[in-house]
Write a protein that holds these residues in place. Structure first.
Motif, PDB file in Angstrom:
ATOM      1  N   SER A  35      24.495  -6.961   1.242  1.00 16.36           N
ATOM      2  CA  SER A  35      25.307  -6.997   0.039  1.00 16.36           C
ATOM      3  C   SER A  35      26.702  -6.530   0.391  1.00 16.36           C
ATOM      4  CB  SER A  35      24.702  -6.124  -1.045  1.00 16.36           C
ATOM      5  OG  SER A  35      24.486  -4.839  -0.543  1.00 16.36           O
ATOM      6  N   GLY A  36      27.634  -6.946  -0.402  1.00 18.68           N
ATOM      7  CA  GLY A  36      28.998  -6.565  -0.095  1.00 18.68           C
ATOM      8  C   GLY A  36      29.951  -6.905  -1.209  1.00 18.68           C
ATOM      9  N   VAL A  37      31.150  -6.459  -1.052  1.00 19.32           N
ATOM     10  CA  VAL A  37      32.212  -6.772  -2.003  1.00 19.32           C
ATOM     11  C   VAL A  37      32.650  -8.192  -1.721  1.00 19.32           C
ATOM     12  CG1 VAL A  37      34.545  -6.192  -2.686  1.00 19.32           C
ATOM     13  CG2 VAL A  37      32.965  -4.396  -2.063  1.00 19.32           C
ATOM     14  N   TYR A 139      39.967   0.814   7.134  1.00 17.78           N
ATOM     15  CA  TYR A 139      39.231  -0.214   6.396  1.00 17.78           C
ATOM     16  C   TYR A 139      38.419   0.377   5.239  1.00 17.78           C
ATOM     17  CZ  TYR A 139      35.647  -3.840   5.792  1.00 17.78           C
ATOM     18  OH  TYR A 139      34.787  -4.765   5.278  1.00 17.78           O
TER      19      TYR A 139
ATOM     20  N   SER B 117      30.547 -13.156   6.221  1.00 20.92           N
ATOM     21  CA  SER B 117      30.304 -11.751   5.929  1.00 20.92           C
ATOM     22  C   SER B 117      30.927 -10.915   7.040  1.00 20.92           C
ATOM     23  CB  SER B 117      28.804 -11.521   5.839  1.00 20.92           C
ATOM     24  OG  SER B 117      28.513 -10.162   5.933  1.00 20.92           O
ATOM     25  N   ILE B 118      31.734  -9.984   6.645  1.00 15.60           N
ATOM     26  CA  ILE B 118      32.373  -9.140   7.649  1.00 15.60           C
ATOM     27  C   ILE B 118      31.744  -7.764   7.606  1.00 15.60           C
ATOM     28  CG2 ILE B 118      34.525  -8.044   8.362  1.00 15.60           C
ATOM     29  CD1 ILE B 118      35.997 -10.447   7.516  1.00 15.60           C
ATOM     30  N   LYS B 119      31.124  -7.413   8.709  1.00 16.50           N
ATOM     31  CA  LYS B 119      30.536  -6.077   8.797  1.00 16.50           C
ATOM     32  C   LYS B 119      31.441  -5.245   9.664  1.00 16.50           C
ATOM     33  CE  LYS B 119      25.789  -7.206   8.062  1.00 16.50           C
ATOM     34  NZ  LYS B 119      24.415  -6.888   8.299  1.00 16.50           N
ATOM     35  N   ALA B 120      32.280  -4.508   8.999  1.00 16.30           N
ATOM     36  CA  ALA B 120      33.258  -3.748   9.758  1.00 16.30           C
ATOM     37  C   ALA B 120      33.018  -2.263   9.565  1.00 16.30           C
ATOM     38  CB  ALA B 120      34.665  -4.106   9.317  1.00 16.30           C
ATOM     39  N   SER B 145      32.810 -11.967   2.245  1.00 24.91           N
ATOM     40  CA  SER B 145      32.078 -10.826   1.710  1.00 24.91           C
ATOM     41  C   SER B 145      32.283  -9.660   2.657  1.00 24.91           C
ATOM     42  CB  SER B 145      30.602 -11.181   1.593  1.00 24.91           C
ATOM     43  OG  SER B 145      29.864 -10.033   1.365  1.00 24.91           O
ATOM     44  N   LEU B 146      32.758  -8.582   2.113  1.00 24.04           N
ATOM     45  CA  LEU B 146      32.948  -7.392   2.931  1.00 24.04           C
ATOM     46  C   LEU B 146      31.697  -6.551   2.804  1.00 24.04           C
ATOM     47  CD1 LEU B 146      36.546  -6.532   1.713  1.00 24.04           C
ATOM     48  CD2 LEU B 146      35.913  -7.905   3.660  1.00 24.04           C
ATOM     49  N   SER B 147      30.942  -6.518   3.850  1.00 24.74           N
ATOM     50  CA  SER B 147      29.639  -5.898   3.785  1.00 24.74           C
ATOM     51  C   SER B 147      29.751  -4.382   3.566  1.00 24.74           C
ATOM     52  CB  SER B 147      28.893  -6.181   5.072  1.00 24.74           C
ATOM     53  OG  SER B 147      27.554  -5.916   4.907  1.00 24.74           O
TER      54      SER B 147
END
Lengths: 208, 156
Positions: A35-37, A139, B117-120, B145-147
């Motif tokens: 899930s995420g923004v 970030y 999806s960016i998992k940063a 999507s910013l995870s």
């Protein structure tokens, strides 16, 4: 010599072993749902694109510097105050909005609960939130800012939805999705709420 | 009349010999279907930021994941800005190729539904994200999507 008969191996416990393995796999394989923004990027503007003139009062300028400090409309602000400020800005309703649904003229915001300050935004559908961040901004802070802005919109949508349809916006959306996204009445309601408070959040491109 | 001796009645024992087979079948089903599609991470597992307004990512097959974080291999430096695409550390320029490659496996009508999806790691810098964002925009991969983890990020 008497022939020894092989005693049969009892396979009764085999099921237990298999069940044990099965349960182990069931438990350990967590289907981690990502899930995420979510963000929708703007399309790349054509080369000869002239950006429309936007009144300064309709822009909510947020900038985050490399020390993760927040500036809103030129003033320092703490992260925890951001949501409230965003709500106040979007919900101000101090003037005439953009025309929607093919109407010729825009209307005043008749659902806004804001101060109607002429120095702040005209209408939720004109209110633009722009986020500018330094390349060295952390970030995590950036995501938090995005999240706060989204929750500001969520709060506004919720309030309107509660007033108009006596349920929260997630509830309404849930009902719509449960209907297989087919129920036209619900669809119109969801669309109305979304249209009333459109999420206009832009990320500024880095300046060269 | 011994010929008509009463037959001994009673349930015959239910054979449980096939029970292991059934259970094994289930076991194999679960083992096979729950594929760990996680690519091996070349960066330290990113500690994701948390947010409350999150949406679930649906349609796993339409999601391509980009990792950003600190590379395990020290030759990439100790900053949290290494980008991992598939199974190698890349540069922002390689994002374009990465997305185009992902598009090959997807039906044409579904391409606009594809999500990146960016998992940063929360300690990475926005600059890296900006670089990726611009590359994505260039090739019209607009859903992002910013995870995050679920939870509130602000201590009130």
């Amino acid at each position: 010599m008497a022939r020894r008969e092989n005693p049969e191996i009892n396979a009764g416990s085999m099921a237990d072993i298999a069940f044990l393995l099965l349960i182990f796999f069931l438990v350990t394989t967590t289907m981690n749902v990502d899930s995420g923004v979510s963000k929708k990027l703007a399309e790349k503007p054509p080369v000869d694109y002239v950006p429309p003139k936007i009144k300064m009062k309709n822009i909510f300028e947020i900038s985050i510097n490399r020390n993760n400090e927040l500036f809103v409309d030129g003033e320092v602000m703490e992260l925890k105050d951001l949501k409230e400020a965003a709500v106040k800005f979007v919900d101000n309703g101090g003037g005439i909005g953009n025309p929607i649904n093919g109407e010729e003229k825009g209307k005043e915001c008749d659902y806004c609960g804001g101060d109607k300050d002429p120095e702040s935004s005209d209408h939720p559908n004109k209110a633009i939130i722009s986020v500018e961040s330094d390349r060295l901004t952390e970030y995590g802070v950036y995501v938090t800012v995005q999240d706060e802005l989204l929750s500001a919109f969520a709060e506004l949508r919720n309030k309107l939805c509660q007033k108009k349809y006596n349920m929260s916006f997630p509830e309404l959306e849930g009902k719509f999705i449960d209907s297989g996204r087919k129920d036209e009445a619900l669809k119109a309601k969801v669309k109305f709420i979304k249209q009333s408070y459109p999420q206009i959040i832009t990320d500024l491109d880095p300046q060269n | 009349m011994s010929k008509f001796r009463k037959k001994k009645k009673g349930m015959p024992a239910l054979s449980t010999a096939s029970l292991p087979d059934i259970v094994f079948m289930l076991l194999f089903f679960f083992m096979v279907t729950t594929t760990m599609r996680e690519t091996s991470l070349l960066i330290d597992a990113p500690s994701l930021p948390s947010a409350s307004q999150v949406k679930k990512l649906e349609h796993k097959s339409l999601v391509s994941t980009i990792y950003v974080g600190k590379a395990k291999d020290t030759k990439y430096g100790d900053k949290y800005n290494s980008i991992q695409l598939n199974d190698k550390i890349g540069t922002p320029e390689m994002v374009t190729e990465f997305i185009l490659k992902a598009r090959e496996d997807v039906a044409e009508v579904e391409i606009p539904l594809m999500t990146t999806s960016i998992k940063a790691d929360k300690q990475s810098n926005v600059g890296t994200l900006t670089d990726i964002r611009l590359k994505l925009r260039d090739i019209n991969a607009l859903k992002l999507s910013l995870s995050t983890n679920t939870g509130s990020s602000i201590k009130k």
